[in-house]
Scaffold this motif. Structure first.
Motif, PDB file in Angstrom:
ATOM      1  N   GLU A   3      -9.027 -74.322  24.997  1.00 51.23           N
ATOM      2  CA  GLU A   3      -9.293 -73.735  23.680  1.00 51.23           C
ATOM      3  C   GLU A   3     -10.334 -72.625  23.771  1.00 51.23           C
ATOM      4  O   GLU A   3     -10.223 -71.601  23.091  1.00 51.23           O
ATOM      5  CB  GLU A   3      -9.752 -74.840  22.717  1.00 51.23           C
ATOM      6  N   LYS A   4     -11.345 -72.813  24.618  1.00 52.08           N
ATOM      7  CA  LYS A   4     -12.383 -71.788  24.778  1.00 52.08           C
ATOM      8  C   LYS A   4     -11.792 -70.522  25.393  1.00 52.08           C
ATOM      9  O   LYS A   4     -12.076 -69.404  24.928  1.00 52.08           O
ATOM     10  CB  LYS A   4     -13.518 -72.305  25.656  1.00 52.08           C
ATOM     11  N   ILE A   5     -10.978 -70.687  26.419  1.00 52.40           N
ATOM     12  CA  ILE A   5     -10.375 -69.524  27.072  1.00 52.40           C
ATOM     13  C   ILE A   5      -9.490 -68.757  26.093  1.00 52.40           C
ATOM     14  O   ILE A   5      -9.573 -67.527  25.988  1.00 52.40           O
ATOM     15  CB  ILE A   5      -9.557 -69.959  28.304  1.00 52.40           C
ATOM     16  N   LEU A   6      -8.649 -69.470  25.382  1.00 53.25           N
ATOM     17  CA  LEU A   6      -7.755 -68.816  24.427  1.00 53.25           C
ATOM     18  C   LEU A   6      -8.549 -68.110  23.339  1.00 53.25           C
ATOM     19  O   LEU A   6      -8.225 -66.977  22.941  1.00 53.25           O
ATOM     20  CB  LEU A   6      -6.805 -69.848  23.810  1.00 53.25           C
ATOM     21  N   ARG A   7      -9.609 -68.757  22.864  1.00 53.31           N
ATOM     22  CA  ARG A   7     -10.435 -68.158  21.807  1.00 53.31           C
ATOM     23  C   ARG A   7     -11.130 -66.903  22.318  1.00 53.31           C
ATOM     24  O   ARG A   7     -11.142 -65.860  21.640  1.00 53.31           O
ATOM     25  CB  ARG A   7     -11.460 -69.186  21.329  1.00 53.31           C
ATOM     26  N   GLU A   8     -11.692 -66.989  23.524  1.00 55.47           N
ATOM     27  CA  GLU A   8     -12.408 -65.839  24.084  1.00 55.47           C
ATOM     28  C   GLU A   8     -11.465 -64.674  24.374  1.00 55.47           C
ATOM     29  O   GLU A   8     -11.870 -63.511  24.328  1.00 55.47           O
ATOM     30  CB  GLU A   8     -13.134 -66.246  25.372  1.00 55.47           C
ATOM     31  N   MET A   9     -10.219 -64.972  24.679  1.00 55.83           N
ATOM     32  CA  MET A   9      -9.225 -63.931  24.952  1.00 55.83           C
ATOM     33  C   MET A   9      -8.565 -63.408  23.672  1.00 55.83           C
ATOM     34  O   MET A   9      -7.677 -62.558  23.732  1.00 55.83           O
ATOM     35  CB  MET A   9      -8.149 -64.470  25.905  1.00 55.83           C
ATOM     36  N   GLY A  10      -8.973 -63.962  22.525  1.00 51.75           N
ATOM     37  CA  GLY A  10      -8.440 -63.504  21.244  1.00 51.75           C
ATOM     38  C   GLY A  10      -7.029 -63.967  20.971  1.00 51.75           C
ATOM     39  O   GLY A  10      -6.308 -63.355  20.168  1.00 51.75           O
ATOM     40  N   ILE A  11      -6.615 -65.056  21.610  1.00 48.13           N
ATOM     41  CA  ILE A  11      -5.259 -65.592  21.417  1.00 48.13           C
ATOM     42  C   ILE A  11      -5.328 -66.727  20.408  1.00 48.13           C
ATOM     43  O   ILE A  11      -5.930 -67.778  20.669  1.00 48.13           O
ATOM     44  CB  ILE A  11      -4.686 -66.083  22.759  1.00 48.13           C
ATOM     45  N   THR A  12      -4.723 -66.535  19.264  1.00 41.20           N
ATOM     46  CA  THR A  12      -4.833 -67.510  18.169  1.00 41.20           C
ATOM     47  C   THR A  12      -3.517 -68.218  17.836  1.00 41.20           C
ATOM     48  O   THR A  12      -3.510 -69.132  17.014  1.00 41.20           O
ATOM     49  CB  THR A  12      -5.342 -66.810  16.900  1.00 41.20           C
ATOM     50  N   ASN A  13      -2.416 -67.782  18.474  1.00 41.61           N
ATOM     51  CA  ASN A  13      -1.109 -68.349  18.110  1.00 41.61           C
ATOM     52  C   ASN A  13      -0.589 -69.343  19.148  1.00 41.61           C
ATOM     53  O   ASN A  13       0.595 -69.679  19.168  1.00 41.61           O
ATOM     54  CB  ASN A  13      -0.077 -67.227  17.940  1.00 41.61           C
TER      55      ASN A  13
END
Length: 225
Positions: free
Chosen positions: A44-54
């Motif tokens: 979740e942290k990686i996806l959030r930091e990469m701006g991936i929300t879907n």
């Protein structure tokens, strides 16, 4: 006897790779990370930091069943990875997020592998049947040769899939190692432990690809005899 000896190196490498990855994973599954983040939190942290929300992060049953499903936009982590705060869990979760980034950025080998999936499913089931049927009808000349050639062509799709899988998996691991370092998830000796886990997993893909190539060569040699 020749066929068995020809395939033996690939079989031994596959067995060793499976033993190695399980041993390495179990070793680092017992080592907790300093950050204390679960596999789910790492993803979740990686996806959030990469701006991936879907893309969602979901638990699934089993061991080493972790994967990214691009059609469902979901990182699916085995329950032991999802809830674990170990170095192994962090490495596996980050690896699957590496696949997410490949999907977002249109990584070509990943797209090629996805396009091969239907042919692989058909080829792995029908190809061997046609090959065995062709050899069984050896006395019928042209018909048996046709079955063998079609079966080998279908099996070639399976081999190509395993070969294309190599850059996909290596690239995902490289992305994972950069991410867990840049985001401060694992560092120093922890980072080296995660690298060992991912390198061990990569060997299983190398072994599978090698074995499939040896199988194809063995089929081609058998067709000529």
């Amino acid at each position: 006897m020749f066929s068995l000896l020809f395939l033996l190196p690939g079989m031994l490498l596959m067995l060793w790779a499976q033993f190695h990855v399980k041993g390495t994973y179990q070793k680092y599954a017992q080592v907790g990370s300093n950050m204390g983040m679960t596999g789910a939190q790492v993803a979740e942290k990686i996806l959030r930091e990469m701006g991936i929300t879907n893309v969602s992060v979901e638990p699934i049953p089993g061991e080493l069943t972790d994967h990214y499903d691009p059609s469902a936009k979901a990182v699916r982590l085995s329950e032991v990875v999802y809830d674990s705060t170990s170095l192994a869990a962090a490495a596996v979760a980050a690896h699957e997020c590496g696949h997410v980034l490949q999907d977002v950025q249109g990584y070509k080998p990943m797209n090629i592998r996805a396009a091969l999936v239907p042919a692989v499913g058909f080829g792995s089931n029908i190809g061997p049947i046609l090959i065995m049927l062709g050899f069984g009808l050896g006395a019928m000349g042209g018909i048996s040769t046709l079955f063998i050639n079609i079966g080998i062509l279908l099996f070639s799709c399976v081999v190509l899939f395993h070969i294309v899988t190599l850059p996909v998996e290596f690239d995902a691991s490289n992305r994972a190692l950069r991410l867990i370092n840049d985001l401060g998830i694992l560092q120093g000796e922890e980072h080296r432990g995660a690298k060992k886990v991912l390198n061990a997993a990569a060997l299983t893909y190398v072994a599978t690809a090698l074995y499939s190539v040896l199988q194809l060569i063995q089929l081609l040699l058998s067709r000529r005899n």
